[in-house]
Design an enzyme around this catalytic site. Structure first.
Site, short mmCIF file in Angstrom:
data_model
loop_
_atom_site.label_atom_id
_atom_site.label_comp_id
_atom_site.label_asym_id
_atom_site.label_seq_id
_atom_site.Cartn_x
_atom_site.Cartn_y
_atom_site.Cartn_z
N GLY A 23 1.01 -1.39 0.33
CA GLY A 23 0.01 -0.26 0.34
C GLY A 23 0.67 1.14 0.09
N HIS A 24 1.75 1.50 1.16
CA HIS A 24 2.46 2.62 1.45
C HIS A 24 3.64 2.47 -1.00
CE1 HIS A 24 3.01 1.71 5.31
NE2 HIS A 24 2.72 3.03 5.16
#
Ligand code: AMP
Length: 293
Positions: free
Chosen positions: A43-44
Protein backbone atom coordinates in the site's frame (compact mmCIF):
# COMPACT_ATOMS: atom_id res chain seq x y z
CA UNK A 1 25.57 6.33 -22.45
CA UNK A 2 25.92 7.14 -18.75
CA UNK A 3 24.06 5.20 -16.09
CA UNK A 4 21.93 7.35 -13.81
CA UNK A 5 22.19 5.95 -10.31
CA UNK A 6 19.76 7.15 -7.68
CA UNK A 7 21.45 7.18 -4.33
CA UNK A 8 19.08 7.13 -1.40
CA UNK A 9 20.01 9.62 1.29
CA UNK A 10 18.92 8.93 4.86
CA UNK A 11 18.39 11.94 7.12
CA UNK A 12 17.83 11.33 10.81
CA UNK A 13 17.67 14.91 12.00
CA UNK A 14 16.48 18.32 10.83
CA UNK A 15 20.01 19.53 10.03
CA UNK A 16 20.80 16.71 7.66
CA UNK A 17 17.32 16.99 6.11
CA UNK A 18 17.81 20.69 5.48
CA UNK A 19 21.31 20.05 4.07
CA UNK A 20 19.94 17.55 1.53
CA UNK A 21 16.99 19.77 0.62
CA UNK A 22 19.32 22.70 -0.08
CA UNK A 23 21.13 20.65 -2.68
CA UNK A 24 18.02 19.88 -4.73
CA UNK A 25 17.71 21.93 -7.90
CA UNK A 26 14.12 23.09 -7.41
CA UNK A 27 13.96 24.49 -10.93
CA UNK A 28 14.42 21.00 -12.30
CA UNK A 29 12.76 18.91 -9.58
CA UNK A 30 9.35 18.80 -7.99
CA UNK A 31 9.26 17.31 -4.52
CA UNK A 32 6.88 14.40 -3.87
CA UNK A 33 6.37 13.52 -0.20
CA UNK A 34 5.03 10.24 1.20
CA UNK A 35 4.52 10.44 4.97
CA UNK A 36 4.38 7.03 6.71
CA UNK A 37 4.72 5.38 10.09
CA UNK A 38 6.92 2.66 8.60
CA UNK A 39 6.48 -1.13 8.58
CA UNK A 40 6.02 -0.64 4.88
CA UNK A 41 3.85 -2.78 2.63
CA UNK A 42 2.55 -2.69 -0.95
CA UNK A 43 0.00 0.00 0.00
CA UNK A 44 2.78 2.41 0.94
CA UNK A 45 4.73 1.30 -2.13
CA UNK A 46 1.87 2.30 -4.39
CA UNK A 47 2.14 5.90 -3.12
CA UNK A 48 5.91 5.85 -3.56
CA UNK A 49 5.74 4.35 -7.06
CA UNK A 50 3.25 7.01 -8.10
CA UNK A 51 5.62 9.76 -6.98
CA UNK A 52 8.58 8.10 -8.70
CA UNK A 53 6.58 7.58 -11.90
CA UNK A 54 5.78 11.29 -11.99
CA UNK A 55 9.53 11.85 -11.74
CA UNK A 56 9.37 13.74 -8.48
CA UNK A 57 12.26 13.92 -6.06
CA UNK A 58 10.65 11.40 -3.74
CA UNK A 59 10.90 11.77 0.02
CA UNK A 60 9.50 9.11 2.35
CA UNK A 61 9.23 9.89 6.04
CA UNK A 62 9.09 7.19 8.69
CA UNK A 63 7.86 8.41 12.04
CA UNK A 64 5.58 6.67 14.51
CA UNK A 65 3.86 9.80 15.72
CA UNK A 66 3.01 9.45 19.42
CA UNK A 67 0.61 12.41 19.26
CA UNK A 68 -1.90 10.49 17.17
CA UNK A 69 -2.17 7.53 19.54
CA UNK A 70 -4.83 7.94 22.19
CA UNK A 71 -3.80 4.70 23.84
CA UNK A 72 -0.31 3.94 25.19
CA UNK A 73 -0.62 0.18 24.66
CA UNK A 74 -1.56 0.77 21.01
CA UNK A 75 1.51 2.97 20.50
CA UNK A 76 3.75 0.43 22.20
CA UNK A 77 2.51 -2.45 20.08
CA UNK A 78 2.63 -0.53 16.76
CA UNK A 79 4.90 -2.60 14.47
CA UNK A 80 8.24 -1.29 13.26
CA UNK A 81 10.87 -2.76 10.93
CA UNK A 82 13.20 0.04 9.99
CA UNK A 83 15.98 -2.06 8.48
CA UNK A 84 13.75 -3.83 5.96
CA UNK A 85 11.91 -0.56 5.26
CA UNK A 86 15.20 1.10 4.29
CA UNK A 87 16.17 -1.80 2.02
CA UNK A 88 12.76 -1.63 0.33
CA UNK A 89 12.97 2.15 -0.12
CA UNK A 90 16.47 1.91 -1.60
CA UNK A 91 15.27 -0.79 -3.96
CA UNK A 92 12.50 1.55 -5.09
CA UNK A 93 14.99 4.36 -5.66
CA UNK A 94 13.48 6.73 -3.13
CA UNK A 95 15.64 9.85 -3.13
CA UNK A 96 15.47 10.73 0.53
CA UNK A 97 14.30 8.90 3.65
CA UNK A 98 13.61 11.10 6.63
CA UNK A 99 13.52 9.29 9.98
CA UNK A 100 13.39 11.99 12.64
CA UNK A 101 13.57 11.27 16.34
CA UNK A 102 10.82 12.11 18.80
CA UNK A 103 12.97 14.46 20.90
CA UNK A 104 13.60 16.71 17.93
CA UNK A 105 10.05 16.65 16.59
CA UNK A 106 8.47 17.25 20.00
CA UNK A 107 11.12 18.77 22.27
CA UNK A 108 10.50 19.14 25.99
CA UNK A 109 7.64 21.55 26.74
CA UNK A 110 6.25 21.22 23.21
CA UNK A 111 2.79 22.83 23.24
CA UNK A 112 1.63 23.69 19.72
CA UNK A 113 -1.09 21.66 18.00
CA UNK A 114 -3.22 21.99 14.89
CA UNK A 115 -6.92 21.24 15.15
CA UNK A 116 -9.41 20.84 12.30
CA UNK A 117 -12.74 21.31 13.98
CA UNK A 118 -15.33 19.78 11.65
CA UNK A 119 -14.45 16.46 10.00
CA UNK A 120 -12.24 15.52 12.97
CA UNK A 121 -15.22 15.05 15.25
CA UNK A 122 -16.76 12.04 13.52
CA UNK A 123 -15.82 8.42 12.75
CA UNK A 124 -12.24 7.77 13.98
CA UNK A 125 -12.14 11.22 15.57
CA UNK A 126 -15.10 10.41 17.78
CA UNK A 127 -13.50 7.24 19.06
CA UNK A 128 -9.85 8.30 19.22
CA UNK A 129 -9.59 11.53 21.19
CA UNK A 130 -7.10 14.02 19.66
CA UNK A 131 -6.08 11.51 16.99
CA UNK A 132 -6.56 13.89 14.07
CA UNK A 133 -5.00 16.80 15.92
CA UNK A 134 -1.93 14.57 16.25
CA UNK A 135 -2.07 13.67 12.56
CA UNK A 136 -2.51 17.23 11.30
CA UNK A 137 0.17 18.58 13.66
CA UNK A 138 2.84 16.17 12.40
CA UNK A 139 1.73 16.53 8.78
CA UNK A 140 1.91 20.32 8.94
CA UNK A 141 5.34 20.08 10.56
CA UNK A 142 6.52 17.86 7.70
CA UNK A 143 5.04 20.26 5.14
CA UNK A 144 6.89 23.19 6.74
CA UNK A 145 10.19 21.30 7.01
CA UNK A 146 10.14 19.73 3.54
CA UNK A 147 8.03 22.17 1.48
CA UNK A 148 6.80 19.46 -0.92
CA UNK A 149 4.96 20.24 -4.16
CA UNK A 150 2.92 17.04 -4.03
CA UNK A 151 1.96 14.86 -1.08
CA UNK A 152 0.59 11.34 -1.46
CA UNK A 153 -2.07 9.86 0.83
CA UNK A 154 -4.01 6.60 0.65
CA UNK A 155 -7.79 6.30 0.38
CA UNK A 156 -7.59 3.53 2.96
CA UNK A 157 -7.51 6.35 5.54
CA UNK A 158 -10.20 8.29 3.73
CA UNK A 159 -11.19 10.53 6.64
CA UNK A 160 -7.53 11.48 7.10
CA UNK A 161 -7.37 12.38 3.42
CA UNK A 162 -10.44 14.62 3.74
CA UNK A 163 -9.07 16.36 6.84
CA UNK A 164 -5.63 16.95 5.37
CA UNK A 165 -7.17 18.29 2.15
CA UNK A 166 -9.21 20.64 4.35
CA UNK A 167 -6.20 22.01 6.26
CA UNK A 168 -4.37 22.52 2.95
CA UNK A 169 -7.36 24.55 1.71
CA UNK A 170 -8.02 26.44 4.93
CA UNK A 171 -4.37 27.38 5.46
CA UNK A 172 -3.74 28.11 1.74
CA UNK A 173 -0.81 25.70 1.69
CA UNK A 174 1.03 25.75 -1.61
CA UNK A 175 0.98 22.02 -2.36
CA UNK A 176 -1.24 19.44 -3.97
CA UNK A 177 -2.63 16.34 -2.28
CA UNK A 178 -2.67 13.25 -4.47
CA UNK A 179 -4.98 10.45 -3.39
CA UNK A 180 -4.14 6.83 -4.08
CA UNK A 181 -6.70 3.99 -4.12
CA UNK A 182 -6.54 1.33 -1.40
CA UNK A 183 -4.28 -1.62 -2.10
CA UNK A 184 -5.77 -4.93 -0.94
CA UNK A 185 -4.53 -8.49 -0.60
CA UNK A 186 -5.92 -11.20 -2.89
CA UNK A 187 -8.90 -11.63 -0.55
CA UNK A 188 -9.71 -7.94 -0.44
CA UNK A 189 -8.26 -7.13 2.97
CA UNK A 190 -6.86 -3.59 2.93
CA UNK A 191 -3.12 -3.79 3.48
CA UNK A 192 -2.15 -2.26 6.79
CA UNK A 193 0.92 -2.33 9.02
CA UNK A 194 -1.42 -3.53 11.76
CA UNK A 195 -2.21 -6.71 9.79
CA UNK A 196 1.19 -7.92 11.04
CA UNK A 197 -0.32 -8.12 14.52
CA UNK A 198 -3.09 -10.54 13.49
CA UNK A 199 -2.84 -14.26 14.23
CA UNK A 200 -3.46 -16.61 11.29
CA UNK A 201 -6.99 -17.26 12.51
CA UNK A 202 -7.77 -13.58 12.93
CA UNK A 203 -6.30 -12.75 9.53
CA UNK A 204 -8.95 -15.02 8.02
CA UNK A 205 -11.59 -13.19 10.02
CA UNK A 206 -10.26 -9.77 8.96
CA UNK A 207 -10.50 -10.84 5.32
CA UNK A 208 -14.21 -11.40 5.79
CA UNK A 209 -14.67 -7.73 6.60
CA UNK A 210 -14.18 -6.55 3.01
CA UNK A 211 -16.08 -9.53 1.65
CA UNK A 212 -19.07 -8.38 3.71
CA UNK A 213 -18.73 -4.72 2.68
CA UNK A 214 -18.77 -5.80 -0.95
CA UNK A 215 -22.21 -7.31 -0.49
CA UNK A 216 -24.10 -4.13 0.44
CA UNK A 217 -25.43 -3.66 -3.09
CA UNK A 218 -27.02 -7.12 -2.84
CA UNK A 219 -29.32 -5.85 -0.06
CA UNK A 220 -31.11 -3.99 -2.86
CA UNK A 221 -32.11 -1.10 -0.62
CA UNK A 222 -31.01 2.51 -0.54
CA UNK A 223 -32.23 3.02 3.02
CA UNK A 224 -29.04 3.77 4.96
CA UNK A 225 -30.31 2.60 8.37
CA UNK A 226 -31.50 -0.62 6.81
CA UNK A 227 -28.15 -1.29 5.14
CA UNK A 228 -26.25 -0.60 8.37
CA UNK A 229 -28.44 -2.95 10.39
CA UNK A 230 -28.09 -5.74 7.85
CA UNK A 231 -24.34 -5.28 7.60
CA UNK A 232 -23.91 -5.26 11.38
CA UNK A 233 -25.88 -8.49 11.69
CA UNK A 234 -23.84 -10.09 8.93
CA UNK A 235 -20.49 -9.07 10.51
CA UNK A 236 -21.58 -10.34 13.92
CA UNK A 237 -22.63 -13.67 12.42
CA UNK A 238 -19.17 -14.03 10.92
CA UNK A 239 -17.57 -13.42 14.32
CA UNK A 240 -16.64 -9.74 13.89
CA UNK A 241 -18.40 -8.60 17.04
CA UNK A 242 -16.32 -5.68 18.27
CA UNK A 243 -17.47 -2.98 15.84
CA UNK A 244 -16.27 0.49 16.83
CA UNK A 245 -18.31 2.21 14.15
CA UNK A 246 -20.11 1.32 10.97
CA UNK A 247 -21.47 4.28 9.06
CA UNK A 248 -22.45 5.37 5.57
CA UNK A 249 -21.32 8.82 4.47
CA UNK A 250 -20.94 10.78 1.26
CA UNK A 251 -17.29 11.12 0.19
CA UNK A 252 -17.48 14.83 -0.62
CA UNK A 253 -18.61 16.14 2.77
CA UNK A 254 -18.75 13.07 5.03
CA UNK A 255 -22.45 13.69 5.67
CA UNK A 256 -24.78 10.77 6.35
CA UNK A 257 -27.73 10.63 3.95
CA UNK A 258 -31.03 8.90 4.80
CA UNK A 259 -31.07 7.24 1.40
CA UNK A 260 -28.19 6.50 -0.99
CA UNK A 261 -28.13 9.04 -3.80
CA UNK A 262 -26.33 7.31 -6.66
CA UNK A 263 -25.35 10.63 -8.19
CA UNK A 264 -23.08 11.16 -5.19
CA UNK A 265 -20.15 8.95 -4.27
CA UNK A 266 -21.08 7.26 -1.00
CA UNK A 267 -18.93 5.04 1.21
CA UNK A 268 -19.35 2.60 4.04
CA UNK A 269 -16.83 3.45 6.76
CA UNK A 270 -15.90 0.82 9.30
CA UNK A 271 -13.59 0.35 12.28
CA UNK A 272 -13.43 -2.98 14.07
CA UNK A 273 -11.28 -4.55 16.75
CA UNK A 274 -10.18 -8.10 16.13
CA UNK A 275 -8.55 -9.33 19.31
CA UNK A 276 -7.33 -5.82 20.20
CA UNK A 277 -6.04 -5.13 16.66
CA UNK A 278 -7.88 -2.09 15.34
CA UNK A 279 -8.63 -2.21 11.61
CA UNK A 280 -10.33 0.42 9.47
CA UNK A 281 -11.62 0.28 5.93
CA UNK A 282 -14.03 2.03 3.60
CA UNK A 283 -15.93 0.89 0.56
CA UNK A 284 -17.47 2.88 -2.29
CA UNK A 285 -21.08 1.75 -2.79
CA UNK A 286 -21.73 0.84 -6.41
CA UNK A 287 -25.05 0.96 -8.22
CA UNK A 288 -27.88 -0.62 -6.24
CA UNK A 289 -30.37 -2.34 -8.53
CA UNK A 290 -33.98 -2.16 -7.39
CA UNK A 291 -35.63 -5.07 -5.60
CA UNK A 292 -37.41 -7.46 -7.96
CA UNK A 293 -41.16 -7.69 -7.38
P1 AMP B 1 0.59 4.73 7.69
O1 AMP B 1 2.01 4.28 7.66
O2 AMP B 1 -0.36 3.65 8.06
O3 AMP B 1 0.39 6.00 8.47
O4 AMP B 1 0.21 5.10 6.19
C1 AMP B 1 0.97 6.00 5.44
C2 AMP B 1 0.25 6.30 4.16
O5 AMP B 1 0.02 5.10 3.42
C3 AMP B 1 -1.15 6.92 4.40
O6 AMP B 1 -1.38 7.91 3.41
C4 AMP B 1 -2.07 5.74 4.21
O7 AMP B 1 -3.38 6.09 3.80
C5 AMP B 1 -1.35 4.99 3.10
N1 AMP B 1 -1.76 3.59 3.11
C6 AMP B 1 -1.74 2.71 4.13
N2 AMP B 1 -2.26 1.53 3.76
C7 AMP B 1 -2.63 1.65 2.47
C8 AMP B 1 -3.25 0.79 1.52
N3 AMP B 1 -3.58 -0.46 1.82
N4 AMP B 1 -3.49 1.26 0.28
C9 AMP B 1 -3.16 2.53 -0.06
N5 AMP B 1 -2.58 3.41 0.79
C10 AMP B 1 -2.32 2.97 2.04
Amino acid sequence: MGIYIVQTVIARNFKSLSHTLKNIDLKKNKIGLVPTMGCLHDGHLELIKKSKKLNYFTIVTIFINPLQFNNKADLKSYPSKEKTDIILLKKNKVNLIFIPNIAEVYPKNYSTYLYESSFSKILCGKHRKNHFSGVTTIVLKLFLLIKPNFVFFGEKDFQQLVIISKIVKDLNLDLKIIKVPTVRDEYGLALSSRNNLLSKKNLLLARKLYQSLKKVEEYKTKDVKHIINKLKTSLKKLGITNIEYLEIRESINLKTPRYIDEKKETRVFVAVNINKVRLIDNYVIKKISPRKV
